[in-house]
Write an enzyme that holds these catalytic residues in place. Structure first.
Site, PDB file in Angstrom:
ATOM      1  N   SER A  24       0.716  -1.076   0.146  1.00  0.00           N
ATOM      2  CA  SER A  24       0.656   0.155  -0.280  1.00  0.00           C
ATOM      3  C   SER A  24       0.797   1.348   0.033  1.00  0.00           C
ATOM      4  CB  SER A  24      -0.689  -0.654   0.946  1.00  0.00           C
ATOM      5  OG  SER A  24      -1.402   0.869   0.459  1.00  0.00           O
ATOM      6  N   TRP A  39     -10.328  -0.386  -4.437  1.00  0.00           N
ATOM      7  CA  TRP A  39      -9.936   1.067  -4.679  1.00  0.00           C
ATOM      8  C   TRP A  39      -8.442   1.989  -4.867  1.00  0.00           C
ATOM      9  CZ3 TRP A  39     -11.284   6.273  -2.580  1.00  0.00           C
ATOM     10  CH2 TRP A  39     -10.430   6.772  -1.971  1.00  0.00           C
ATOM     11  N   HIS A  63      -7.257  -5.517   0.799  1.00  0.00           N
ATOM     12  CA  HIS A  63      -6.861  -4.555   1.105  1.00  0.00           C
ATOM     13  C   HIS A  63      -6.013  -5.128   2.495  1.00  0.00           C
ATOM     14  CE1 HIS A  63      -4.204  -0.981   0.755  1.00  0.00           C
ATOM     15  NE2 HIS A  63      -4.075  -0.984   1.462  1.00  0.00           N
ATOM     16  N   LYS A  72       3.809   1.810  -2.728  1.00  0.00           N
ATOM     17  CA  LYS A  72       4.528   3.459  -3.781  1.00  0.00           C
ATOM     18  C   LYS A  72       6.118   3.836  -3.178  1.00  0.00           C
ATOM     19  CE  LYS A  72      -0.065   5.270  -1.719  1.00  0.00           C
ATOM     20  NZ  LYS A  72      -1.567   4.205  -2.774  1.00  0.00           N
TER      21      LYS A  72
HETATM   22  C1  GTR Z   1      -5.388   4.428   1.620  1.00  0.00           C
HETATM   23  C2  GTR Z   1      -4.842   4.796   0.741  1.00  0.00           C
HETATM   24  C3  GTR Z   1      -4.018   4.695  -0.049  1.00  0.00           C
HETATM   25  C4  GTR Z   1      -3.167   3.194   0.678  1.00  0.00           C
HETATM   26  C5  GTR Z   1      -3.372   2.826   1.460  1.00  0.00           C
HETATM   27  C6  GTR Z   1      -2.921   1.609   2.539  1.00  0.00           C
HETATM   28  O1  GTR Z   1      -6.364   4.617   3.031  1.00  0.00           O
HETATM   29  O2  GTR Z   1      -5.939   5.696   0.045  1.00  0.00           O
HETATM   30  O3  GTR Z   1      -4.085   5.113  -1.443  1.00  0.00           O
HETATM   31  O4  GTR Z   1      -2.385   4.224   0.739  1.00  0.00           O
HETATM   32  O5  GTR Z   1      -4.171   4.004   2.670  1.00  0.00           O
HETATM   33  O6  GTR Z   1      -1.619   2.471   2.806  1.00  0.00           O
HETATM   34  O7  GTR Z   1      -3.101   1.027   3.517  1.00  0.00           O
END
Ligand code: GTR
Length: 416
Positions: free
Chosen positions: A255, A346, A396, A259
């Protein structure tokens, strides 16, 4: 009349702006877009060799991502010292040796601390490959009380940061049983995951000589840039560690950490392999699909992740002169793996897949193999070419399925 006209224009504008704030999850509403060229320079020159890629196009793209998305990473080297603060001989029931190394950065005036937690397999002699990834506090990855809290979480009360709270994401036994070391540190040691000047002032950034002169510039680095920098500093340490094969360092991230891992891998060629787990918007996913989280939504929540120049593409993806397939291509010819979860819309699984697919031509320039088709694989069918990809069921997260695939991918490329 004029008033009514203006009111209609204003209404239309709010409707279009707020329409974008809603994430789109409908494939038929993905806008038509043309991906920016990978193998054509800004001046129109077509790239036909790895030499031209490395000398012309690659620097151009790296500069584009630096100045328009993640911000420019300073090249100044900070003074650094390493101190081993804990060691456990028979950790993980004898399967591992663990070490905690306190890294102190200093500019003579200010200092910052980062705590690296390392597990080394005991069943392998000699140097070992290593997975390097960020965490939410070293103490969050295991219930073992010997693991010291990270310097940044020691003072924080974030509910997510509790001892062992994330341990399901960290199959430590399996990682070492497969002959890999693990190196991890809390990203908050480098830059607190918070908006505002106070966060920036407490980050690593003020230690740099040009902090005051550059901190408000539109292409100045922000949080993701700092996290990526931190990963490279762990790499510096790993190069000094006799148990680690520094030619086999895999930078992996989930996540937001995904990045940072991609950006670190793109900038720092010492990383031999890069793995993005569900990094989504601003990571592996193509921005121009505007599916799931988009540039507008990510700025609404995390305005401090990217440099200010990136804001010009809010609700304006069609104007982006680059896209994330080019970030992945910057990692070539090193193996790169992108992982998605079917329930994580997402993060736009299809956009993550296509980005990996469209990075292929640069891998092919090197005689390597990208993803061969633009059709997504079935669930749980990893593709393990030089570009790898899988999509699994579920939400996620980082599951054992993900780790198993990452280790298989590393085994394959490291000839294990
Ligand atoms: C979310 C965000 C994502 C992702 C995620 C995470 O809130 O919108 O871009 O980075 O968090 O890090 O789990």
């Amino acid at each position: 009349m004029r008033k009514t006209f203006l009111a209609i224009v204003a209404l239309f504008m709010t409707v279009t702006v707020s329409a974008q704030r809603e994430p789109n999850y409908d494939e038929s509403k993905v806008p038509d877009f043309e991906l920016p060229e990978l193998l054509k320079c800004e001046n129109g020159k077509v790239i036909t060799s790895t030499k031209e890629w490395e000398e012309l196009r690659r620097p151009e793209l790296l500069s584009m991502f630096s100045h328009r998305m993640y911000g420019v990473t300073p090249s100044q080297k900070l003074d650094v010292s390493y101190r081993t603060v804990a060691e456990t001989m028979n950790d993980l029931n004898g399967k591992a040796f663990s070490r905690q190394v306190l890294v102190t950065f200093s500019n003579g005036n200010l200092k910052r601390e980062m705590l690296i937690l390392l597990y080394y397999p005991t069943n392998v002699k000699g140097k070992v490959p290593v997975f390097l990834t960020c965490n939410y506090g070293n103490e969050s990855i295991t219930k073992n009380i010997n693991v010291l809290p990270s310097p940044s979480t020691r003072v924080s009360v974030n509910s997510e940061i509790r001892r062992g709270a994330m341990d399901r994401r960290w199959p430590l036994d399996s990682i070492v049983a497969n002959g890999y070391a693990l190196a991890t540190m809390c990203y908050g040691d480098i830059y607190p995951d918070k908006a505002g000047q106070q966060a920036k002032d407490s980050s690593i950034m003020p230690l740099f000589d040009d902090y005051m002169a550059t901190r408000d510039k539109p292409d100045s680095w922000e949080a993701i840039g700092a996290w990526a920098w931190g990963l490279s500093r762990v790499m510096d340490y790993l190069e000094t560690d006799k148990r680690i094969d520094s030619k086999k360092v895999i930078v992996m991230g989930h996540s937001r950490h995904g990045k940072a891992a991609l950006w670190a891998g793109a900038q720092d060629p010492r990383f031999a392999m890069v793995i993005s787990n569900e990094s989504g918007c601003g990571g592996a996913a193509l921005s121009k699909r505007v599916f799931g989280e988009n540039i507008d939504l990510i700025h609404a929540n995390f305005p401090y992740w990217f440099c200010k120049n990136f804001r010009q593409y809010i609700c304006n993806e069609q104007k982006l002169p680059f896209d994330q397939h080019q970030l992945i291509a910057l990692i070539a010819p090193r193996p790169v793996y992108v992982a998605s979860a079917a329930g994580d819309l997402w993060a736009d699984p299809k956009g993550e897949f296509l980005s990996a697919y469209y990075a292929g031509p640069v891998y092919e320039l090197y005689g390597k193999k990208g993803l061969e088709t633009d059709k997504m694989p079935e669930l749980h069918q990893p593709i393990m070419n030089d570009v790898g990809y899988h999509i699994r069921e579920g939400v996620h997260d980082v599951t054992y399925f993900d780790w198993r695939a990452f280790m298989d991918f590393a085994n394959k490329h490291f000839g294990k």
